[in-house]
Design a protein around this motif. Structure first.
Motif, PDB file in Angstrom:
ATOM      1  N   ASP A 178       0.829  -1.197   0.000  1.00  0.00           N
ATOM      2  CA  ASP A 178       0.000   0.000   0.000  1.00  0.00           C
ATOM      3  C   ASP A 178       0.867   1.251   0.000  1.00  0.00           C
ATOM      4  OD1 ASP A 178      -2.835   1.018   0.212  1.00  0.00           O
ATOM      5  OD2 ASP A 178      -1.949   2.009   1.966  1.00  0.00           O
ATOM      6  N   ALA A 179       1.898   1.274   0.831  1.00  0.00           N
ATOM      7  CA  ALA A 179       2.793   2.432   0.891  1.00  0.00           C
ATOM      8  C   ALA A 179       3.519   2.632  -0.431  1.00  0.00           C
ATOM      9  CB  ALA A 179       3.793   2.264   2.026  1.00  0.00           C
ATOM     10  N   ARG A 180       3.942   1.534  -1.040  1.00  0.00           N
ATOM     11  CA  ARG A 180       4.649   1.634  -2.320  1.00  0.00           C
ATOM     12  C   ARG A 180       3.726   2.154  -3.423  1.00  0.00           C
ATOM     13  NH1 ARG A 180       7.779  -3.223  -5.495  1.00  0.00           N
ATOM     14  NH2 ARG A 180       8.435  -1.937  -7.245  1.00  0.00           N
ATOM     15  N   LEU A 181       2.492   1.649  -3.460  1.00  0.00           N
ATOM     16  CA  LEU A 181       1.533   2.132  -4.460  1.00  0.00           C
ATOM     17  C   LEU A 181       1.240   3.611  -4.268  1.00  0.00           C
ATOM     18  CD1 LEU A 181      -0.977  -0.829  -4.637  1.00  0.00           C
ATOM     19  CD2 LEU A 181       0.389   0.065  -6.520  1.00  0.00           C
ATOM     20  N   ARG A 182       1.087   4.024  -3.014  1.00  0.00           N
ATOM     21  CA  ARG A 182       0.821   5.444  -2.748  1.00  0.00           C
ATOM     22  C   ARG A 182       1.989   6.316  -3.220  1.00  0.00           C
ATOM     23  NH1 ARG A 182      -3.567   6.581   0.596  1.00  0.00           N
ATOM     24  NH2 ARG A 182      -4.418   4.749   1.624  1.00  0.00           N
ATOM     25  N   ALA A 183       3.202   5.838  -2.977  1.00  0.00           N
ATOM     26  CA  ALA A 183       4.387   6.607  -3.361  1.00  0.00           C
ATOM     27  C   ALA A 183       4.567   6.649  -4.874  1.00  0.00           C
ATOM     28  CB  ALA A 183       5.632   6.015  -2.703  1.00  0.00           C
ATOM     29  N   GLU A 184       4.350   5.520  -5.544  1.00  0.00           N
ATOM     30  CA  GLU A 184       4.620   5.435  -6.978  1.00  0.00           C
ATOM     31  C   GLU A 184       3.451   5.867  -7.858  1.00  0.00           C
ATOM     32  OE1 GLU A 184       6.149   1.561  -7.952  1.00  0.00           O
ATOM     33  OE2 GLU A 184       7.759   1.720  -6.473  1.00  0.00           O
ATOM     34  N   ALA A 185       2.229   5.544  -7.417  1.00  0.00           N
ATOM     35  CA  ALA A 185       1.071   5.808  -8.273  1.00  0.00           C
ATOM     36  C   ALA A 185       0.101   6.824  -7.681  1.00  0.00           C
ATOM     37  CB  ALA A 185       0.329   4.503  -8.557  1.00  0.00           C
ATOM     38  N   GLY A 186       0.300   7.167  -6.409  1.00  0.00           N
ATOM     39  CA  GLY A 186      -0.624   8.090  -5.767  1.00  0.00           C
ATOM     40  C   GLY A 186      -1.969   7.469  -5.453  1.00  0.00           C
ATOM     41  N   LEU A 187      -2.018   6.132  -5.424  1.00  0.00           N
ATOM     42  CA  LEU A 187      -3.260   5.403  -5.154  1.00  0.00           C
ATOM     43  C   LEU A 187      -3.031   4.396  -4.039  1.00  0.00           C
ATOM     44  CD1 LEU A 187      -4.258   4.510  -8.817  1.00  0.00           C
ATOM     45  CD2 LEU A 187      -5.347   6.224  -7.386  1.00  0.00           C
ATOM     46  N   SER A 188      -4.083   4.146  -3.271  1.00  0.00           N
ATOM     47  CA  SER A 188      -4.002   3.097  -2.252  1.00  0.00           C
ATOM     48  C   SER A 188      -4.252   1.738  -2.917  1.00  0.00           C
ATOM     49  CB  SER A 188      -5.042   3.331  -1.166  1.00  0.00           C
ATOM     50  OG  SER A 188      -6.342   3.095  -1.685  1.00  0.00           O
ATOM     51  N   LEU A 189      -3.956   0.701  -2.183  1.00  0.00           N
ATOM     52  CA  LEU A 189      -4.221  -0.648  -2.669  1.00  0.00           C
ATOM     53  C   LEU A 189      -5.712  -0.837  -2.938  1.00  0.00           C
ATOM     54  CD1 LEU A 189      -3.224  -3.474  -3.356  1.00  0.00           C
ATOM     55  CD2 LEU A 189      -3.360  -4.052  -0.925  1.00  0.00           C
ATOM     56  N   ALA A 190      -6.561  -0.325  -2.056  1.00  0.00           N
ATOM     57  CA  ALA A 190      -8.013  -0.435  -2.241  1.00  0.00           C
ATOM     58  C   ALA A 190      -8.463   0.294  -3.508  1.00  0.00           C
ATOM     59  CB  ALA A 190      -8.743   0.118  -1.021  1.00  0.00           C
ATOM     60  N   GLU A 191      -7.878   1.458  -3.781  1.00  0.00           N
ATOM     61  CA  GLU A 191      -8.231   2.206  -4.995  1.00  0.00           C
ATOM     62  C   GLU A 191      -7.777   1.452  -6.243  1.00  0.00           C
ATOM     63  OE1 GLU A 191      -7.990   6.762  -3.319  1.00  0.00           O
ATOM     64  OE2 GLU A 191      -6.129   5.659  -3.682  1.00  0.00           O
ATOM     65  N   CYS A 192      -6.576   0.905  -6.207  1.00  0.00           N
ATOM     66  CA  CYS A 192      -6.079   0.115  -7.346  1.00  0.00           C
ATOM     67  C   CYS A 192      -6.953  -1.098  -7.592  1.00  0.00           C
ATOM     68  CB  CYS A 192      -4.638  -0.327  -7.104  1.00  0.00           C
ATOM     69  SG  CYS A 192      -3.431   0.976  -7.304  1.00  0.00           S
ATOM     70  N   ASN A 193      -7.334  -1.788  -6.522  1.00  0.00           N
ATOM     71  CA  ASN A 193      -8.196  -2.954  -6.669  1.00  0.00           C
ATOM     72  C   ASN A 193      -9.545  -2.583  -7.269  1.00  0.00           C
ATOM     73  OD1 ASN A 193      -6.384  -4.868  -5.720  1.00  0.00           O
ATOM     74  ND2 ASN A 193      -7.076  -4.691  -3.612  1.00  0.00           N
ATOM     75  N   ALA A 194     -10.141  -1.498  -6.786  1.00  0.00           N
ATOM     76  CA  ALA A 194     -11.434  -1.066  -7.312  1.00  0.00           C
ATOM     77  C   ALA A 194     -11.327  -0.696  -8.787  1.00  0.00           C
ATOM     78  CB  ALA A 194     -11.973   0.115  -6.503  1.00  0.00           C
ATOM     79  N   LEU A 195     -10.303   0.079  -9.136  1.00  0.00           N
ATOM     80  CA  LEU A 195     -10.123   0.457 -10.540  1.00  0.00           C
ATOM     81  C   LEU A 195      -9.911  -0.771 -11.418  1.00  0.00           C
ATOM     82  CD1 LEU A 195      -7.881   3.627 -10.197  1.00  0.00           C
ATOM     83  CD2 LEU A 195     -10.214   3.533 -11.093  1.00  0.00           C
TER      84      LEU A 195
END
Length: 87
Positions: free
Chosen positions: A4-21
């Motif tokens: 989650d921290a890595r996604l937020r840093a690299e993509a500006g999205l949380s894991l939950a947001e990435c999963n939903a998208l």
């Protein structure tokens, strides 16, 4: 929650947001019931609802009542959401 921290840093999205998208982008017509997002994440409806609110603010998803059954809410990926860079 390193992912989650890595996604937020690299993509500006949380894991939950990435999963939903991801789930919405793979659904027919890029539309899914929020209750299906909740079931897919094995959570209550409140988490997908909060996530969709964040994605709506970004302009990537819009909410609408399900025309087949008004008790449900749909999340639809917008063109901006479809064109966004993928993490």
């Amino acid at each position: 929650m390193r992912l989650d921290a890595r996604l937020r840093a690299e993509a500006g999205l949380s894991l939950a947001e990435c999963n939903a998208l991801s789930q919405i982008s793979e659904a027919p017509e890029r539309t899914v019931r929020l209750s299906e997002l909740a079931a897919g994440a094995d959570t209550t409806l409140s988490l997908p609802s909060r996530v969709i609110s964040l994605l709506e603010k970004a302009g990537w998803v819009v909410r609408s009542p399900d025309p087949q059954d008004g008790r449900y809410t749909l999340g639809h990926l917008t063109e901006a959401g479809w064109a966004r860079p993928r993490p």
